[in-house]
Design a protein around this motif. Structure first.
Motif, short mmCIF file in Angstrom:
data_model
loop_
_atom_site.label_atom_id
_atom_site.label_comp_id
_atom_site.label_asym_id
_atom_site.label_seq_id
_atom_site.Cartn_x
_atom_site.Cartn_y
_atom_site.Cartn_z
N MET A 53 0.53 -0.91 -0.29
CA MET A 53 -0.11 -0.63 -0.13
C MET A 53 0.61 1.43 0.45
SD MET A 53 -2.38 1.62 2.76
CE MET A 53 -1.19 1.91 3.94
N LEU A 54 2.05 1.05 0.91
CA LEU A 54 2.37 2.24 1.19
C LEU A 54 3.75 2.90 -0.39
CD1 LEU A 54 4.44 2.00 4.43
CD2 LEU A 54 2.54 3.64 3.72
N VAL A 55 4.17 1.18 -1.13
CA VAL A 55 5.12 1.70 -2.33
C VAL A 55 3.79 2.33 -3.30
CG1 VAL A 55 5.57 0.30 -4.67
CG2 VAL A 55 6.00 0.11 -2.49
N LEU A 56 2.61 1.60 -3.40
CA LEU A 56 1.69 2.40 -4.52
C LEU A 56 1.66 3.86 -4.47
CD1 LEU A 56 -1.47 -0.22 -4.32
CD2 LEU A 56 -0.10 0.55 -6.68
N LEU A 57 1.43 4.29 -2.74
CA LEU A 57 1.13 5.67 -2.26
C LEU A 57 2.62 7.05 -3.51
CD1 LEU A 57 0.23 5.47 1.21
CD2 LEU A 57 -1.68 6.72 -0.55
N GLU A 58 3.40 5.68 -3.37
CA GLU A 58 4.63 6.57 -3.57
C GLU A 58 4.39 7.11 -5.18
OE1 GLU A 58 8.72 4.97 -2.19
OE2 GLU A 58 8.17 3.76 -1.64
N LEU A 59 4.41 6.02 -5.92
CA LEU A 59 4.38 5.90 -7.48
C LEU A 59 3.21 7.05 -7.48
CD1 LEU A 59 4.14 1.95 -7.90
CD2 LEU A 59 5.65 3.62 -8.31
N GLY A 60 1.75 6.88 -6.92
CA GLY A 60 0.75 7.93 -7.10
C GLY A 60 1.43 9.50 -6.48
N MET A 61 1.98 9.34 -5.59
CA MET A 61 2.83 11.00 -5.18
C MET A 61 4.30 11.21 -6.05
SD MET A 61 2.35 12.23 -2.60
CE MET A 61 0.52 11.84 -1.36
N VAL A 62 4.49 10.49 -6.70
CA VAL A 62 5.39 10.50 -7.68
C VAL A 62 4.56 10.49 -9.74
CG1 VAL A 62 7.25 9.67 -9.48
CG2 VAL A 62 7.58 8.99 -7.44
N PHE A 63 4.10 9.99 -10.63
CA PHE A 63 3.11 10.46 -11.55
C PHE A 63 2.00 11.30 -11.12
CE2 PHE A 63 4.34 5.83 -11.98
CZ PHE A 63 4.70 5.72 -13.03
N GLY A 64 1.43 11.63 -10.08
CA GLY A 64 0.50 12.77 -10.05
C GLY A 64 1.48 13.93 -10.11
N LEU A 65 2.42 14.11 -8.73
CA LEU A 65 3.55 14.87 -9.46
C LEU A 65 4.05 15.74 -10.62
CD1 LEU A 65 4.28 17.42 -7.44
CD2 LEU A 65 6.58 16.13 -7.35
N GLY A 66 4.36 14.55 -11.22
CA GLY A 66 4.57 14.50 -12.61
C GLY A 66 3.85 15.30 -13.65
N PHE A 67 2.28 14.14 -13.78
CA PHE A 67 0.56 15.17 -14.65
C PHE A 67 0.24 16.34 -14.18
CE2 PHE A 67 0.26 10.52 -15.48
CZ PHE A 67 0.57 9.98 -16.72
N LEU A 68 -0.09 16.72 -12.44
CA LEU A 68 -0.40 17.91 -12.15
C LEU A 68 0.56 18.81 -11.75
CD1 LEU A 68 -2.43 16.02 -9.46
CD2 LEU A 68 -3.38 16.79 -11.69
N ILE A 69 1.96 18.77 -12.08
CA ILE A 69 2.76 20.66 -11.87
C ILE A 69 2.33 21.01 -12.23
CG2 ILE A 69 4.56 19.13 -13.84
CD1 ILE A 69 5.57 21.04 -10.20
N ASN A 70 2.56 21.46 -14.02
CA ASN A 70 1.19 22.61 -14.50
C ASN A 70 0.29 23.23 -13.72
OD1 ASN A 70 3.86 22.89 -16.53
ND2 ASN A 70 3.14 21.67 -17.31
N ARG A 71 -0.80 22.31 -12.99
CA ARG A 71 -1.77 22.47 -12.43
C ARG A 71 -1.94 23.74 -10.91
NH1 ARG A 71 -5.65 17.52 -14.90
NH2 ARG A 71 -4.59 17.88 -17.57
N ILE A 72 -0.53 22.78 -9.81
CA ILE A 72 -0.66 22.56 -8.99
C ILE A 72 -0.02 23.99 -8.22
CG2 ILE A 72 -1.22 20.00 -8.12
CD1 ILE A 72 1.03 19.83 -7.59
N SER A 73 -0.18 24.12 -6.83
CA SER A 73 0.74 25.84 -6.67
C SER A 73 2.57 25.13 -6.04
CB SER A 73 0.63 26.39 -4.88
OG SER A 73 0.64 25.00 -4.42
N ALA A 74 3.40 25.78 -6.40
CA ALA A 74 4.48 25.18 -5.32
C ALA A 74 4.48 24.82 -4.30
CB ALA A 74 5.34 26.81 -6.07
N ALA A 75 3.67 25.13 -3.29
CA ALA A 75 3.41 24.76 -2.15
C ALA A 75 2.78 23.39 -2.19
CB ALA A 75 2.55 25.58 -1.39
N THR A 76 1.97 23.38 -2.56
CA THR A 76 1.60 21.35 -3.43
C THR A 76 2.59 20.90 -3.43
OG1 THR A 76 -1.12 23.07 -3.06
CG2 THR A 76 -0.44 20.51 -4.49
N ALA A 77 3.32 20.99 -4.79
CA ALA A 77 4.29 20.78 -5.26
C ALA A 77 5.35 20.65 -3.90
CB ALA A 77 4.76 21.45 -6.13
N GLY A 78 5.71 21.05 -3.15
CA GLY A 78 6.34 20.70 -2.41
C GLY A 78 6.46 19.63 -1.90
N ILE A 79 4.77 19.80 -1.08
CA ILE A 79 3.71 19.09 0.01
C ILE A 79 4.04 17.47 -0.58
CG2 ILE A 79 2.11 18.11 1.43
CD1 ILE A 79 1.91 21.53 1.00
#
Length: 237
Positions: A53-79
């Motif tokens: 479950m933790l590994v899946l969460l990791e993958l979700g964070m990595v791919f999520g950051l990649g896909f959403l980087i242009n839509r989220i704030s810098a603070a959210t990206a840092g979090i």
């Protein structure tokens, strides 16, 4: 490549400084999370019980950051990057503990692998920063190499051959060293194409976080492949 103007030099130093600051922060958070996990029986048990479950969460964070980087704030990206770094520390805790114990009374494979990784990573980062060769043309090759490496690793789980495992580890080290240079050159070009004030902009900060994630992943992969090599060599003695 033409010599840089003073403004470009300042922008580049500032952007790379922010990028490596984020990367360093991520590494520190990973180390602290791993230390807490191996020194806290309850937390370590939780990690072992919920590893996938933790590994899946990791993958979700990595791919999520990649896909959403242009839509989220810098603070959210840092979090998101920070959460990923902590999760990675938790999932790596068992591996690090196993290899550390394997070292016995001699030098720990974990320490040896980390020092070697730092040297290789630093060298390839300098190569990527200074080379005049256009590394972007190798992007597809690197991507296919990573896919092939993942497939070979999955196959090796079923085959379980030490020879294949060593080959995969050697190829992994070489591949991610090359990708480090590739990512470093991309970051340099990104900073130079961003124009004046790029570093101080919201987009500049987001790109620094995203660049830190890429370099962090390069470092961790080199480290893990080296750890397998050093640990495997020790176990065979």
């Amino acid at each position: 490549m033409h010599s840089l103007t003073q403004t470009q030099s300042v922008t580049l130093r500032s952007f790379l400084g922010r990028t490596f600051s984020w990367m360093t922060a991520g590494m520190v958070m990973t180390a602290i999370a791993a230390w807490f996990a191996v020194t806290n029986e309850g937390l370590f048990s939780f990690v072992r019980s919920n590893y996938f479950m933790l590994v899946l969460l990791e993958l979700g964070m990595v791919f999520g950051l990649g896909f959403l980087i242009n839509r989220i704030s810098a603070a959210t990206a840092g979090i998101m990057f920070s959460i990923y770094a902590v999760l990675n520390g938790l999932t790596l805790s068992g591996i690090l503990l196993a290899y550390h114990v394997m070292g016995g009374s001699g030098p720990s494979p974990v320490v040896s692998a980390f020092i070697t990784t730092a040297g290789l990573f630093g060298t390839m980062a300098v190569v990527g920063y200074t080379t005049k060769m256009d590394l972007s043309r190798f992007g597809t090759i690197f991507f296919m190499g990573v896919i092939g490496l993942v497939i070979a690793s999955i196959v090796n789980i079923w085959i379980g051959g030490s020879a294949l495992s060593m080959v995969i580890s050697v190829v992994g080290v070489i591949l991610f060293c090359a990708i480090t240079a590739y990512d470093m050159q991309k970051l340099k070009e990104m900073a130079l194409s961003g124009g004046d004030g790029f570093t101080q902009s919201e987009m500049g900060e987001k790109m620094a976080v995203f660049g830190a994630l890429n370099l962090y992943l390069d470092f961790i992969n080199i480290f893990l492949f080296l750890l397998r090599l050093f640990g495997g060599g020790r176990s065979n003695n």
